[in-house]
Design a protein around this motif. Structure first.
Motif, PDB file in Angstrom:
ATOM      1  N   VAL A  70       0.880  -1.123   0.165  1.00 37.67           N
ATOM      2  CA  VAL A  70      -0.052  -0.119   0.141  1.00 37.67           C
ATOM      3  C   VAL A  70       0.974   1.308   0.092  1.00 37.67           C
ATOM      4  CG1 VAL A  70      -1.727   1.268   1.405  1.00 37.67           C
ATOM      5  CG2 VAL A  70      -1.938  -1.167   1.136  1.00 37.67           C
ATOM      6  N   HIS A  71       0.795   2.219  -1.015  1.00 37.90           N
ATOM      7  CA  HIS A  71       1.352   3.368  -0.907  1.00 37.90           C
ATOM      8  C   HIS A  71       0.808   4.449   0.070  1.00 37.90           C
ATOM      9  CE1 HIS A  71       2.910   7.267  -2.426  1.00 37.90           C
ATOM     10  NE2 HIS A  71       3.992   6.701  -2.900  1.00 37.90           N
ATOM     11  N   THR A  72      -0.583   4.586  -0.095  1.00 39.18           N
ATOM     12  CA  THR A  72      -1.076   5.779   0.641  1.00 39.18           C
ATOM     13  C   THR A  72      -2.545   5.338   1.210  1.00 39.18           C
ATOM     14  OG1 THR A  72       0.068   7.239  -0.594  1.00 39.18           O
ATOM     15  CG2 THR A  72      -1.493   8.373   0.740  1.00 39.18           C
ATOM     16  N   ILE A  73      -2.887   5.439   2.299  1.00 37.98           N
ATOM     17  CA  ILE A  73      -4.309   5.701   2.690  1.00 37.98           C
ATOM     18  C   ILE A  73      -4.650   6.974   2.447  1.00 37.98           C
ATOM     19  CG2 ILE A  73      -5.729   5.471   4.577  1.00 37.98           C
ATOM     20  CD1 ILE A  73      -3.826   3.487   6.224  1.00 37.98           C
ATOM     21  N   VAL A  74      -5.469   7.072   1.262  1.00 39.21           N
ATOM     22  CA  VAL A  74      -6.365   8.294   0.922  1.00 39.21           C
ATOM     23  C   VAL A  74      -7.233   8.951   1.853  1.00 39.21           C
ATOM     24  CG1 VAL A  74      -7.423   9.392  -1.170  1.00 39.21           C
ATOM     25  CG2 VAL A  74      -5.646   7.357  -1.390  1.00 39.21           C
ATOM     26  N   ALA A  75      -7.974   7.940   2.392  1.00 35.92           N
ATOM     27  CA  ALA A  75      -9.157   8.658   3.083  1.00 35.92           C
ATOM     28  C   ALA A  75      -9.618   7.271   4.141  1.00 35.92           C
ATOM     29  CB  ALA A  75     -10.301   8.892   2.371  1.00 35.92           C
ATOM     30  N   PHE A  76      -9.803   7.560   5.554  1.00 33.38           N
ATOM     31  CA  PHE A  76     -10.074   6.608   6.376  1.00 33.38           C
ATOM     32  C   PHE A  76     -10.616   7.479   7.549  1.00 33.38           C
ATOM     33  CE2 PHE A  76      -8.121   3.137   9.327  1.00 33.38           C
ATOM     34  CZ  PHE A  76      -9.267   2.852   9.629  1.00 33.38           C
ATOM     35  N   PRO A  77     -11.969   7.430   7.379  1.00 40.77           N
ATOM     36  CA  PRO A  77     -12.868   8.210   8.427  1.00 40.77           C
ATOM     37  C   PRO A  77     -12.838   7.886   9.898  1.00 40.77           C
ATOM     38  CG  PRO A  77     -14.450   6.963   7.168  1.00 40.77           C
ATOM     39  CD  PRO A  77     -12.992   6.641   6.668  1.00 40.77           C
ATOM     40  N   SER A  78     -12.766   8.756  10.710  1.00 39.35           N
ATOM     41  CA  SER A  78     -12.790   8.645  12.111  1.00 39.35           C
ATOM     42  C   SER A  78     -14.033   8.336  12.704  1.00 39.35           C
ATOM     43  CB  SER A  78     -11.914   9.920  12.938  1.00 39.35           C
ATOM     44  OG  SER A  78     -12.763  10.905  12.953  1.00 39.35           O
ATOM     45  N   GLY A  79     -14.192   7.551  13.939  1.00 48.89           N
ATOM     46  CA  GLY A  79     -15.288   7.443  14.534  1.00 48.89           C
ATOM     47  C   GLY A  79     -15.645   5.978  14.622  1.00 48.89           C
ATOM     48  N   GLY A  80     -15.153   5.129  13.858  1.00 46.33           N
ATOM     49  CA  GLY A  80     -15.479   3.865  13.781  1.00 46.33           C
ATOM     50  C   GLY A  80     -14.606   2.707  14.290  1.00 46.33           C
ATOM     51  N   ASN A  81     -14.611   1.507  14.557  1.00 50.82           N
ATOM     52  CA  ASN A  81     -13.792   0.811  15.066  1.00 50.82           C
ATOM     53  C   ASN A  81     -12.970   0.065  14.065  1.00 50.82           C
ATOM     54  OD1 ASN A  81     -14.234   1.436  17.929  1.00 50.82           O
ATOM     55  ND2 ASN A  81     -16.139   0.260  17.416  1.00 50.82           N
ATOM     56  N   THR A  82     -13.025   0.364  12.771  1.00 47.89           N
ATOM     57  CA  THR A  82     -12.212  -0.209  12.077  1.00 47.89           C
ATOM     58  C   THR A  82     -10.656  -0.082  12.002  1.00 47.89           C
ATOM     59  OG1 THR A  82     -13.848   0.037  10.128  1.00 47.89           O
ATOM     60  CG2 THR A  82     -11.738  -0.544   9.445  1.00 47.89           C
ATOM     61  N   LYS A  83      -9.801  -1.264  12.015  1.00 49.12           N
ATOM     62  CA  LYS A  83      -8.351  -1.081  12.240  1.00 49.12           C
ATOM     63  C   LYS A  83      -7.820  -1.329  10.862  1.00 49.12           C
ATOM     64  CE  LYS A  83      -8.798  -0.313  16.846  1.00 49.12           C
ATOM     65  NZ  LYS A  83     -10.259  -0.433  16.908  1.00 49.12           N
ATOM     66  N   VAL A  84      -6.540  -0.663  10.637  1.00 51.73           N
ATOM     67  CA  VAL A  84      -5.653  -1.083   9.496  1.00 51.73           C
ATOM     68  C   VAL A  84      -4.521  -1.605   9.987  1.00 51.73           C
ATOM     69  CG1 VAL A  84      -4.677  -0.483   7.392  1.00 51.73           C
ATOM     70  CG2 VAL A  84      -6.957  -0.165   7.714  1.00 51.73           C
ATOM     71  N   VAL A  85      -3.811  -2.705   9.679  1.00 55.64           N
ATOM     72  CA  VAL A  85      -2.155  -2.729  10.386  1.00 55.64           C
ATOM     73  C   VAL A  85      -1.469  -2.910   9.383  1.00 55.64           C
ATOM     74  CG1 VAL A  85      -1.052  -4.313  11.874  1.00 55.64           C
ATOM     75  CG2 VAL A  85      -3.340  -4.157  12.489  1.00 55.64           C
TER      76      VAL A  85
END
Lengths: 198, 97
Positions: free
Chosen positions: A75-90
């Motif tokens: 993965v080069h870039t996380i373009v958008a990752f909204p806050s407020g949820g419980n999703t996790k990216v490791v």
């Protein structure tokens, strides 16, 4: 021997976040509750650039599911990752030894060069090395050091030069072989030390 | 042992297209990222001919749905000639190298 990843950073939100460019992909842990906590990413393409073909990136589903899943693409870039949820990216990295480890070379004190007592950097010319560590212990002044790189492709001659700025109270590792030091650029040398790495 | 890691050669966003042709003839396969939009989707995967590999070969159809946990990507980890008959709302086809 099984494949084992080393976990890099954990991301829970962000915009235009550049990951470690040596990552081996990501593990996505979806949020079971929300339906709009998805992640938009751009993958690594040729020559370290983002993959062409989809300027906005790829939508990686991170909501409404229960099972984590692996995306084995750098993965080069996380373009958008909204806050407020419980999703996790490791972020996934390769091995615990992926960080470069150097043997220590000679510790050079450029004060000697400056006063002309002993030119410690003369033996450096053309000597194989893996770069240099520079420490600036001065409390208030940024120091600059100019290094001459080895010529390409043989490395037997002086090549291009590069100037590095070292902020106060900072240690910098320059991990590229250098041919020699530009001794005319030693202002404030009494507050700096350099360690040849090889 | 090598890690199963890819770079992305090309990303195609499918909304109305019905066919994806790989950019690289030496692609390492595809990953398909469905979106959360409702509906069942399908696509026909065409392989290269066996054993020469120079021509279009056998094909098979894959299916995915928004009801299939974990809504995750669909991985096709081998050489793909083309993908046709795509029937989906929106999905991203990532060509691997």
């Amino acid at each position: 021997m099984p494949n084992v990843y080393k976990a890099g950073k954990l991301y829970t939100s962000g915009t235009n976040v550049v990951l470690n460019q040596n990552n081996k992909g990501i593990l996505v842990v979806p949020d079971t509750a929300t339906t709009s906590n998805d992640v938009q990413v751009k993958f690594m393409g040729d020559d370290g650039m983002t993959s062409p073909g989809s300027p906005a990136g790829v939508l990686v589903d991170g909501s409404g599911a229960t099972v984590p899943y692996l995306v084995p693409i750098t993965v080069h870039t996380i373009v958008a990752f909204p806050s407020g949820g419980n999703t996790k990216v490791v972020e996934l990295l390769s091995t615990p030894t992926s960080y470069p480890v150097f043997n220590t070379g000679i510790v050079h004190t450029p004060e000697n060069v400056k006063t002309g007592v002993t030119d410690n950097w003369v033996p450096l010319i053309g000597k194989p090395n893996k770069g240099v560590l520079i420490s600036n212990r001065n409390a208030g002044n940024t120091r600059t050091r100019t290094f001459v790189l080895a010529s390409t492709p043989t490395g037997n001659m002086p090549g291009d030069s590069i100037q590095i700025s070292i902020p106060p109270k900072t240690v910098v590792i320059f991990p590229i072989q250098i041919y020699s030091l530009d001794t005319s650029d030693l202002a404030g040398s009494g507050s700096t030390a350099m360690v040849l790495l090889h | 042992m090598a890690y199963p890691s890819y770079k992305a050669k090309y990303t195609t966003t499918v909304s109305s297209q019905t066919e994806v042709t790989p950019v690289s003839k030496n692609n390492k396969g595809f990953m398909i990222f469905p979106t959360y939009l409702p509906g069942s989707s399908s696509a026909e995967i065409h392989l290269y001919s066996h054993p020469t590999g120079g021509e279009i070969g056998d094909s098979y159809t894959i299916y995915w749905s928004e009801n299939d946990p974990p809504f995750g990507p669909i991985h096709i980890p081998f050489h793909v000639h083309s993908i046709t008959n795509i029937d989906t709302n929106v999905a991203y086809f990532v060509e691997l190298m």
